[in-house]
Design an enzyme around this catalytic site. Structure first.
Site, short mmCIF file in Angstrom:
data_model
loop_
_atom_site.label_atom_id
_atom_site.label_comp_id
_atom_site.label_asym_id
_atom_site.label_seq_id
_atom_site.Cartn_x
_atom_site.Cartn_y
_atom_site.Cartn_z
N SER A 171 -6.77 2.33 4.70
CA SER A 171 -6.24 3.65 4.37
C SER A 171 -6.86 4.78 5.16
O SER A 171 -6.29 5.86 5.25
CB SER A 171 -6.43 3.92 2.86
OG SER A 171 -7.80 3.90 2.51
N HIS A 199 -0.50 -0.22 1.70
CA HIS A 199 0.02 0.53 2.84
C HIS A 199 0.91 -0.30 3.75
O HIS A 199 1.34 0.17 4.81
CB HIS A 199 -1.14 1.12 3.64
CG HIS A 199 -1.99 2.08 2.87
ND1 HIS A 199 -1.65 3.40 2.71
CD2 HIS A 199 -3.15 1.89 2.18
CE1 HIS A 199 -2.57 4.00 1.96
NE2 HIS A 199 -3.48 3.09 1.63
N LYS A 231 3.71 4.48 -3.27
CA LYS A 231 3.78 4.89 -1.86
C LYS A 231 5.20 4.69 -1.36
O LYS A 231 6.06 5.56 -1.53
CB LYS A 231 2.73 4.14 -1.05
CG LYS A 231 1.30 4.54 -1.45
CD LYS A 231 0.26 3.82 -0.64
CE LYS A 231 -1.14 4.38 -0.90
NZ LYS A 231 -1.60 4.24 -2.31
#
Length: 380
Positions: A171, A199, A231
């Site tokens: 990240s 991610h 996300k």
């Protein structure tokens, strides 16, 4: 002198201020007009009408809250629907939805390890992994970043039940873990591999199926993944995916699942809509990567120091913590919101701005953001 049990907090506050590490909450309005390069809304789905409508519909049908833990009253048919579709989309046998990605990492690490076992953790892993290691009561070996041979050495030295854990995309700098090599090491040493794909989901792999799918490891023996719904899917919550027997074990042993209130129906409905939208529009994943590459190439061509992105995170180095804070503030004043990472959020102590690429950014918005970053960049 009157007794003050919290007088030590004042000293801590002064220490943070002297180091330039004071953090403050900044409530945002519903519509600010600022160009957002700070959120994790990689696919631009948080405000997509399909996602918001599904969240509202779920709240009307199922209520504002889950009403209890998943094992009591907090599981709905909607939760089961999301789990089945997540597992199928990502290529795993089963899935378990929790209240956050943080809770998912704590659940997997604490339930799959324990006294006498070993966790081998990458030095660049997210704080939720670090905390999961601490809570697990397993021995933990922190190895150098993205170093499969260091993982091999740590596993071989232990010789018992073990698990290696790594972010798929880190990240802070946005670099990807060497997942095929990590999986090879774990197979050779008889260890499980846990990958946090927070991610990677929605950005990597065919149609955004995630980093493990991209590496050909989805559903592999001994492999478990965690992810977040907050996300790429534009909602809230987290999940653990893996073999059915692993998920069944978590239902019976993971404290952050057993004793936590279930994810709110609105978040479940929103995430399910986001997942289905990604299925219909798989090109969003490639667009997010394209935007990240464009940001990186324009910024580095102009002389800034950045890390080549492997997914949707672009990390731009700042000369100091104070400079990073001023740079981020100047960007905001110029109409662009960027992330600002400083110690202790950065494991190497190097402060940087963190830009997140979004699939819905236009070429004009990319150029405008680059112009702002260059115009406000600190000297040095």
């Amino acid at each position: 002198m009157p007794f003050d049990p919290f007088d030590w907090i004042d000293a801590e506050a002064r220490r943070r201020a002297d180091a330039g590490l004071v953090r403050t909450l900044r409530p945002r309005p519903a519509a600010s007009g600022l160009l957002d390069l700070a959120s994790n809304d990689y696919l631009g789905l948080a405000r997509h009408p399909d996602v918001t409508a599904a969240a509202a519909a779920a709240a009307r049908e199922w209520g504002a809250g889950a009403t209890g833990s998943r094992l009591v009253t907090g599981s709905t048919a909607l939760h089961a629907e999301l789990e089945a579709e997540l597992a199928e989309f990502c290529g795993f046998e089963a899935a378990l939805v929790l209240s956050s990605g943080y809770a998912a990492n704590l659940a997997a690490l604490t339930a799959l390890t324990g006294h006498g076992s070993l966790i081998v953790s990458d030095a660049g892993n997210h704080a939720s992994i670090v905390d999961g290691c601490r809570l697990s009561r397993a021995a933990t070996a922190v190895v150098p970043h993205a170093d499969p041979e260091a993982v091999r050495k740590a596993l071989r030295a232990h010789g018992g039940r073990a698990l290696a854990v790594s972010d798929s995309v880190f990240s802070v700098d946005g670099d990807a873990a060497p997942l095929p090599r990590l999986a090879e090491v774990c197979r050779a040493e008889g260890a499980a591999l846990l990958v946090d794909d927070a991610h990677g989901l929605g950005v990597l792999g065919e149609g955004g199926r995630g980093a493990l799918a991209a590496a050909g490891l989805a559903g592999g023996e001994g492999i478990v993944t965690t992810l977040t719904l907050s996300k790429s899917l534009g909602s809230q919550g987290g999940a653990v995916l893996g073999p059915a027997r692993v998920i069944e074990h978590l239902v019976n042993a993971a404290r952050t699942f057993i004793f936590d209130t279930g994810l709110a129906p609105a978040a479940v409905g929103g995430a399910l809509a986001g997942l289905r939208l990604l299925r219909r529009e798989p090109e969003r994943a490639e667009r997010a990567r394209t935007v990240a590459t464009a940001l990186y190439e324009r910024l580095t061509a102009a002389g800034l120091t950045a890390v080549r992105p492997d997914a949707a995170v672009v990390s731009v180095r700042a000369p100091s913590a104070d400079a990073a804070v001023r740079w981020a503030a100047d960007c905001r004043a110029a109409g662009t919101v960027v992330g600002c990472f400083r110690p202790p959020s950065v494991p190497d102590g190097v402060s940087r701005l963190r830009l997140t690429a979004r699939a819905d950014l236009t070429g004009e918005q990319i150029e405008a953001a680059v112009a702002v970053l260059l115009r406000t960049a600190p000297a040095g």
